[in-house]
Design a protein around this motif. Structure first.
Motif, PDB file in Angstrom:
ATOM      1  N   LEU A   1       0.832  -1.194   0.000  1.00 59.96           N
ATOM      2  CA  LEU A   1       0.000   0.000   0.000  1.00 59.96           C
ATOM      3  C   LEU A   1       0.875   1.255   0.000  1.00 59.96           C
ATOM      4  N   THR A   2       1.924   1.239   0.790  1.00 64.82           N
ATOM      5  CA  THR A   2       2.855   2.370   0.826  1.00 64.82           C
ATOM      6  C   THR A   2       3.465   2.606  -0.548  1.00 64.82           C
ATOM      7  N   ILE A   3       3.919   1.537  -1.200  1.00 59.39           N
ATOM      8  CA  ILE A   3       4.527   1.637  -2.530  1.00 59.39           C
ATOM      9  C   ILE A   3       3.523   2.183  -3.536  1.00 59.39           C
ATOM     10  N   ARG A   4       2.307   1.646  -3.511  1.00 59.65           N
ATOM     11  CA  ARG A   4       1.294   2.087  -4.479  1.00 59.65           C
ATOM     12  C   ARG A   4       0.890   3.534  -4.254  1.00 59.65           C
ATOM     13  N   LEU A   5       0.690   3.934  -3.000  1.00 63.82           N
ATOM     14  CA  LEU A   5       0.321   5.323  -2.728  1.00 63.82           C
ATOM     15  C   LEU A   5       1.428   6.276  -3.176  1.00 63.82           C
ATOM     16  N   LYS A   6       2.686   5.909  -2.911  1.00 63.82           N
ATOM     17  CA  LYS A   6       3.805   6.749  -3.353  1.00 63.82           C
ATOM     18  C   LYS A   6       3.871   6.817  -4.872  1.00 63.82           C
ATOM     19  N   GLY A   7       3.623   5.694  -5.532  1.00 61.54           N
ATOM     20  CA  GLY A   7       3.635   5.670  -6.994  1.00 61.54           C
ATOM     21  C   GLY A   7       2.526   6.526  -7.593  1.00 61.54           C
ATOM     22  N   LEU A   8       1.330   6.432  -7.020  1.00 63.04           N
ATOM     23  CA  LEU A   8       0.213   7.235  -7.500  1.00 63.04           C
ATOM     24  C   LEU A   8       0.450   8.717  -7.216  1.00 63.04           C
ATOM     25  N   GLN A   9       1.095   8.984  -6.108  1.00 63.25           N
ATOM     26  CA  GLN A   9       1.451  10.369  -5.767  1.00 63.25           C
ATOM     27  C   GLN A   9       2.488  10.892  -6.771  1.00 63.25           C
ATOM     28  N   ALA A  10       3.485  10.089  -7.089  1.00 69.27           N
ATOM     29  CA  ALA A  10       4.507  10.492  -8.046  1.00 69.27           C
ATOM     30  C   ALA A  10       3.913  10.748  -9.429  1.00 69.27           C
ATOM     31  N   ARG A  11       2.875  10.014  -9.775  1.00 73.56           N
ATOM     32  CA  ARG A  11       2.194  10.192 -11.065  1.00 73.56           C
ATOM     33  C   ARG A  11       1.229  11.375 -11.048  1.00 73.56           C
ATOM     34  N   GLY A  12       1.025  11.966  -9.870  1.00 77.12           N
ATOM     35  CA  GLY A  12       0.120  13.107  -9.777  1.00 77.12           C
ATOM     36  C   GLY A  12      -1.336  12.722  -9.697  1.00 77.12           C
ATOM     37  N   LEU A  13      -1.625  11.472  -9.310  1.00 75.57           N
ATOM     38  CA  LEU A  13      -3.007  11.003  -9.235  1.00 75.57           C
ATOM     39  C   LEU A  13      -3.566  11.065  -7.823  1.00 75.57           C
ATOM     40  N   ILE A  14      -2.683  10.997  -6.839  1.00 80.42           N
ATOM     41  CA  ILE A  14      -3.065  11.044  -5.427  1.00 80.42           C
ATOM     42  C   ILE A  14      -2.253  12.153  -4.772  1.00 80.42           C
ATOM     43  N   GLU A  15      -2.908  12.870  -3.865  1.00 84.01           N
ATOM     44  CA  GLU A  15      -2.214  13.917  -3.117  1.00 84.01           C
ATOM     45  C   GLU A  15      -2.144  13.507  -1.645  1.00 84.01           C
ATOM     46  N   ARG A  16      -0.968  13.664  -1.082  1.00 78.76           N
ATOM     47  CA  ARG A  16      -0.736  13.353   0.330  1.00 78.76           C
ATOM     48  C   ARG A  16      -0.776  14.663   1.108  1.00 78.76           C
ATOM     49  N   THR A  17      -1.609  14.697   2.158  1.00 73.41           N
ATOM     50  CA  THR A  17      -1.740  15.896   2.978  1.00 73.41           C
ATOM     51  C   THR A  17      -1.408  15.558   4.415  1.00 73.41           C
ATOM     52  N   VAL A  18      -0.507  16.333   5.009  1.00 73.55           N
ATOM     53  CA  VAL A  18      -0.142  16.159   6.406  1.00 73.55           C
ATOM     54  C   VAL A  18      -0.936  17.177   7.219  1.00 73.55           C
ATOM     55  N   ILE A  19      -1.702  16.676   8.178  1.00 71.88           N
ATOM     56  CA  ILE A  19      -2.512  17.528   9.041  1.00 71.88           C
ATOM     57  C   ILE A  19      -1.813  17.606  10.391  1.00 71.88           C
ATOM     58  N   PRO A  20      -1.293  18.803  10.728  1.00 72.40           N
ATOM     59  CA  PRO A  20      -0.577  18.917  11.998  1.00 72.40           C
ATOM     60  C   PRO A  20      -1.548  18.788  13.177  1.00 72.40           C
ATOM     61  N   SER A  21      -1.370  17.744  13.906  1.00 74.76           N
ATOM     62  CA  SER A  21      -2.178  17.473  15.100  1.00 74.76           C
ATOM     63  C   SER A  21      -1.384  16.494  15.945  1.00 74.76           C
ATOM     64  N   THR A  22      -1.939  16.122  17.046  1.00 76.57           N
ATOM     65  CA  THR A  22      -1.279  15.125  17.889  1.00 76.57           C
ATOM     66  C   THR A  22      -2.201  13.920  18.006  1.00 76.57           C
ATOM     67  N   PRO A  23      -1.851  12.809  17.432  1.00 77.06           N
ATOM     68  CA  PRO A  23      -0.716  12.563  16.531  1.00 77.06           C
ATOM     69  C   PRO A  23      -0.972  13.182  15.157  1.00 77.06           C
ATOM     70  N   VAL A  24       0.099  13.303  14.385  1.00 71.14           N
ATOM     71  CA  VAL A  24       0.004  13.842  13.030  1.00 71.14           C
ATOM     72  C   VAL A  24      -0.908  12.936  12.206  1.00 71.14           C
ATOM     73  N   GLN A  25      -1.780  13.544  11.417  1.00 69.70           N
ATOM     74  CA  GLN A  25      -2.661  12.771  10.539  1.00 69.70           C
ATOM     75  C   GLN A  25      -2.228  12.990   9.094  1.00 69.70           C
ATOM     76  N   ILE A  26      -2.234  11.928   8.338  1.00 68.01           N
ATOM     77  CA  ILE A  26      -1.894  11.996   6.926  1.00 68.01           C
ATOM     78  C   ILE A  26      -3.069  11.433   6.143  1.00 68.01           C
ATOM     79  N   THR A  27      -3.530  12.208   5.166  1.00 68.30           N
ATOM     80  CA  THR A  27      -4.619  11.738   4.315  1.00 68.30           C
ATOM     81  C   THR A  27      -4.168  11.719   2.861  1.00 68.30           C
ATOM     82  N   TYR A  28      -4.851  10.915   2.095  1.00 70.57           N
ATOM     83  CA  TYR A  28      -4.581  10.780   0.671  1.00 70.57           C
ATOM     84  C   TYR A  28      -5.894  11.021  -0.075  1.00 70.57           C
ATOM     85  N   THR A  29      -5.842  11.896  -1.085  1.00 69.20           N
ATOM     86  CA  THR A  29      -7.029  12.207  -1.884  1.00 69.20           C
ATOM     87  C   THR A  29      -6.673  12.185  -3.364  1.00 69.20           C
TER      88      THR A  29
END
Length: 114
Positions: free
Chosen positions: A58-86
């Motif tokens: 899943l990590t590999i695929r999300l990174k690959g889709l992100q590299a292709r510009g199909l998925i965006e990774r967003t870091v939400i500063p909170s405790t704990p940090v939240q990361i979403t993919y859209t």
């Protein structure tokens, strides 16, 4: 294959179609894109929705889709940090482009045993 105005096969466009098939044909890409259609999701949500995928895959695929510009990774500063993919706009367009292919498959492949 696509034909140009003079009726000959347009090899450049054909090459682009094959590259697009490589993107969508990669294992897990379809289920990940389908899971992303309904909005921002966290890693654990994707893992729950994409049956059988391992964390490393899943990590590999999300990174690959992100590299292709199909998925965006967003870091939400909170405790704990939240990361979403859209889906990005390009990802949304890809999903829309796959709808006719899905309909074709339902019409012509639904009863295939292969």
């Amino acid at each position: 294959m696509t034909k140009s105005l003079n009726g000959r096969i347009d090899e450049d466009r054909c090459h682009l179609v094959l590259r697009a098939i490589d993107v969508i044909g990669t294992r897990w890409t379809g289920p990940i894109l389908i899971a992303a259609v309904r909005g921002a999701r966290r890693f654990k949500e994707y893992r729950a929705l994409v049956s059988g995928i391992s964390d490393p895959q899943l990590t590999i695929r999300l990174k690959g889709l992100q590299a292709r510009g199909l998925i965006e990774r967003t870091v939400i500063p909170s405790t704990p940090v939240q990361i979403t993919y859209t889906l990005t706009a390009a990802g949304e367009e890809l999903v829309a482009a796959l709808q006719p292919l899905s309909q074709w498959g339902e019409q012509y492949l639904a009863h295939d045993d292969a």
